[in-house]
Design a protein around this motif. Structure first.
Motif, PDB file in Angstrom:
ATOM      1  N   ILE A   1       0.840  -1.203   0.000  1.00  0.00           N
ATOM      2  CA  ILE A   1       0.000   0.000   0.000  1.00  0.00           C
ATOM      3  C   ILE A   1       0.874   1.253   0.000  1.00  0.00           C
ATOM      4  O   ILE A   1       0.615   2.208  -0.748  1.00  0.00           O
ATOM      5  N   LEU A   2       1.914   1.256   0.828  1.00  0.00           N
ATOM      6  CA  LEU A   2       2.814   2.413   0.876  1.00  0.00           C
ATOM      7  C   LEU A   2       3.537   2.619  -0.453  1.00  0.00           C
ATOM      8  O   LEU A   2       3.728   3.759  -0.896  1.00  0.00           O
ATOM      9  N   GLU A   3       3.923   1.522  -1.103  1.00  0.00           N
ATOM     10  CA  GLU A   3       4.551   1.632  -2.420  1.00  0.00           C
ATOM     11  C   GLU A   3       3.579   2.232  -3.435  1.00  0.00           C
ATOM     12  O   GLU A   3       3.974   3.064  -4.265  1.00  0.00           O
ATOM     13  N   LEU A   4       2.326   1.822  -3.368  1.00  0.00           N
ATOM     14  CA  LEU A   4       1.309   2.391  -4.273  1.00  0.00           C
ATOM     15  C   LEU A   4       1.082   3.873  -3.998  1.00  0.00           C
ATOM     16  O   LEU A   4       0.947   4.672  -4.932  1.00  0.00           O
ATOM     17  N   ILE A   5       1.047   4.239  -2.737  1.00  0.00           N
ATOM     18  CA  ILE A   5       0.879   5.653  -2.384  1.00  0.00           C
ATOM     19  C   ILE A   5       2.050   6.465  -2.932  1.00  0.00           C
ATOM     20  O   ILE A   5       1.850   7.544  -3.508  1.00  0.00           O
ATOM     21  N   GLY A   6       3.263   5.949  -2.762  1.00  0.00           N
ATOM     22  CA  GLY A   6       4.433   6.643  -3.291  1.00  0.00           C
ATOM     23  C   GLY A   6       4.388   6.758  -4.804  1.00  0.00           C
ATOM     24  O   GLY A   6       4.681   7.826  -5.367  1.00  0.00           O
ATOM     25  N   SER A   7       4.015   5.685  -5.473  1.00  0.00           N
ATOM     26  CA  SER A   7       3.908   5.705  -6.942  1.00  0.00           C
ATOM     27  C   SER A   7       2.864   6.716  -7.389  1.00  0.00           C
ATOM     28  O   SER A   7       3.097   7.485  -8.329  1.00  0.00           O
ATOM     29  N   PHE A   8       1.715   6.715  -6.717  1.00  0.00           N
ATOM     30  CA  PHE A   8       0.651   7.644  -7.064  1.00  0.00           C
ATOM     31  C   PHE A   8       1.087   9.087  -6.810  1.00  0.00           C
ATOM     32  O   PHE A   8       0.798   9.988  -7.606  1.00  0.00           O
ATOM     33  N   GLY A   9       1.808   9.309  -5.713  1.00  0.00           N
ATOM     34  CA  GLY A   9       2.310  10.652  -5.406  1.00  0.00           C
ATOM     35  C   GLY A   9       3.250  11.168  -6.479  1.00  0.00           C
ATOM     36  O   GLY A   9       3.194  12.343  -6.862  1.00  0.00           O
ATOM     37  N   ILE A  10       4.092  10.299  -6.975  1.00  0.00           N
ATOM     38  CA  ILE A  10       4.997  10.707  -8.055  1.00  0.00           C
ATOM     39  C   ILE A  10       4.204  10.946  -9.335  1.00  0.00           C
ATOM     40  O   ILE A  10       4.464  11.908 -10.070  1.00  0.00           O
ATOM     41  N   LEU A  11       3.218  10.110  -9.591  1.00  0.00           N
ATOM     42  CA  LEU A  11       2.389  10.280 -10.786  1.00  0.00           C
ATOM     43  C   LEU A  11       1.690  11.640 -10.774  1.00  0.00           C
ATOM     44  O   LEU A  11       1.699  12.357 -11.778  1.00  0.00           O
ATOM     45  N   ILE A  12       1.091  11.998  -9.666  1.00  0.00           N
ATOM     46  CA  ILE A  12       0.336  13.258  -9.630  1.00  0.00           C
ATOM     47  C   ILE A  12       1.242  14.481  -9.452  1.00  0.00           C
ATOM     48  O   ILE A  12       0.767  15.608  -9.538  1.00  0.00           O
ATOM     49  N   SER A  13       2.535  14.269  -9.248  1.00  0.00           N
ATOM     50  CA  SER A  13       3.436  15.412  -9.058  1.00  0.00           C
ATOM     51  C   SER A  13       3.539  16.299 -10.298  1.00  0.00           C
ATOM     52  O   SER A  13       3.979  17.444 -10.194  1.00  0.00           O
ATOM     53  N   SER A  14       3.129  15.798 -11.443  1.00  0.00           N
ATOM     54  CA  SER A  14       3.108  16.640 -12.640  1.00  0.00           C
ATOM     55  C   SER A  14       2.043  17.724 -12.512  1.00  0.00           C
ATOM     56  O   SER A  14       2.164  18.789 -13.109  1.00  0.00           O
ATOM     57  N   TRP A  15       0.996  17.465 -11.735  1.00  0.00           N
ATOM     58  CA  TRP A  15      -0.078  18.429 -11.530  1.00  0.00           C
ATOM     59  C   TRP A  15       0.003  19.100 -10.170  1.00  0.00           C
ATOM     60  O   TRP A  15      -0.429  20.231 -10.014  1.00  0.00           O
ATOM     61  N   VAL A  16       0.519  18.357  -9.189  1.00  0.00           N
ATOM     62  CA  VAL A  16       0.680  18.891  -7.829  1.00  0.00           C
ATOM     63  C   VAL A  16       2.153  18.683  -7.440  1.00  0.00           C
ATOM     64  O   VAL A  16       2.505  17.678  -6.811  1.00  0.00           O
ATOM     65  N   PRO A  17       3.020  19.624  -7.838  1.00  0.00           N
ATOM     66  CA  PRO A  17       4.468  19.425  -7.675  1.00  0.00           C
ATOM     67  C   PRO A  17       4.933  19.123  -6.247  1.00  0.00           C
ATOM     68  O   PRO A  17       5.909  18.404  -6.058  1.00  0.00           O
ATOM     69  N   ALA A  18       4.220  19.622  -5.248  1.00  0.00           N
ATOM     70  CA  ALA A  18       4.635  19.397  -3.856  1.00  0.00           C
ATOM     71  C   ALA A  18       4.622  17.926  -3.464  1.00  0.00           C
ATOM     72  O   ALA A  18       5.323  17.523  -2.535  1.00  0.00           O
ATOM     73  N   THR A  19       3.842  17.109  -4.159  1.00  0.00           N
ATOM     74  CA  THR A  19       3.764  15.692  -3.792  1.00  0.00           C
ATOM     75  C   THR A  19       5.042  14.933  -4.126  1.00  0.00           C
ATOM     76  O   THR A  19       5.304  13.886  -3.534  1.00  0.00           O
ATOM     77  N   LEU A  20       5.849  15.454  -5.041  1.00  0.00           N
ATOM     78  CA  LEU A  20       7.051  14.730  -5.477  1.00  0.00           C
ATOM     79  C   LEU A  20       8.005  14.467  -4.321  1.00  0.00           C
ATOM     80  O   LEU A  20       8.446  13.328  -4.127  1.00  0.00           O
ATOM     81  N   ILE A  21       8.303  15.478  -3.542  1.00  0.00           N
ATOM     82  CA  ILE A  21       9.270  15.319  -2.448  1.00  0.00           C
ATOM     83  C   ILE A  21       8.754  14.327  -1.411  1.00  0.00           C
ATOM     84  O   ILE A  21       9.487  13.451  -0.954  1.00  0.00           O
ATOM     85  N   TYR A  22       7.487  14.447  -1.057  1.00  0.00           N
ATOM     86  CA  TYR A  22       6.924  13.555  -0.036  1.00  0.00           C
ATOM     87  C   TYR A  22       6.856  12.109  -0.533  1.00  0.00           C
ATOM     88  O   TYR A  22       7.196  11.178   0.203  1.00  0.00           O
ATOM     89  N   ALA A  23       6.420  11.925  -1.762  1.00  0.00           N
ATOM     90  CA  ALA A  23       6.306  10.574  -2.320  1.00  0.00           C
ATOM     91  C   ALA A  23       7.686   9.943  -2.470  1.00  0.00           C
ATOM     92  O   ALA A  23       7.885   8.772  -2.114  1.00  0.00           O
ATOM     93  N   ALA A  24       8.637  10.696  -2.989  1.00  0.00           N
ATOM     94  CA  ALA A  24       9.990  10.165  -3.167  1.00  0.00           C
ATOM     95  C   ALA A  24      10.641   9.877  -1.811  1.00  0.00           C
ATOM     96  O   ALA A  24      11.361   8.885  -1.669  1.00  0.00           O
TER      97      ALA A  24
END
Length: 116
Positions: A52-75
């Protein structure tokens, strides 16, 4: 799109695909993943939490193109998971360092996304 932007997009997709695959094999409880999880001496429910955590991280990176702040947290989440994976391979299961190469590579890619 300049070279750095293209490289970042490619890097993001590599990380998304690798972690989506890793999550899928955990959810599907493949023989190899169950064997490894038993070698790590973690409870099986924790395999699903990790997936589940891996999926959350993957999704966070995916949406970082639209919500850039998610990239740092997901990565950062994925980097922490990879530190745990390296520990599981080397300290808990006593695997050879070769077995931790993928986790080390994904750790490096996750850190690269944080600092990029």
């Amino acid at each position: 799109m300049d070279d750095l932007s293209l490289t970042l997009v490619i890097l993001k997709w590599i990380v998304i695909c690798m972690f989506a695959f890793s999550s899928a094999i955990k959810f599907l409880r493949t023989k190899s993943m169950v064997r490894h999880w038993n070698e790590y001496r973690y409870p099986m429910w924790f395999m699903h939490v990790t997936a589940i955590l891996e999926l959350i991280g993957s999704f966070g990176i995916l949406i970082s193109s639209w919500v850039p702040a998610t990239l740092i947290y997901a990565a950062a989440l994925l980097a922490v998971l990879m530190l745990g994976a390296i520990h599981a391979h080397l300290a808990r299961a006593k695997h050879s360092p070769f077995m931790a190469i993928n986790a080390c590579l994904m750790l490096i890619l996750s850190i690269t996304l944080i600092v990029a």
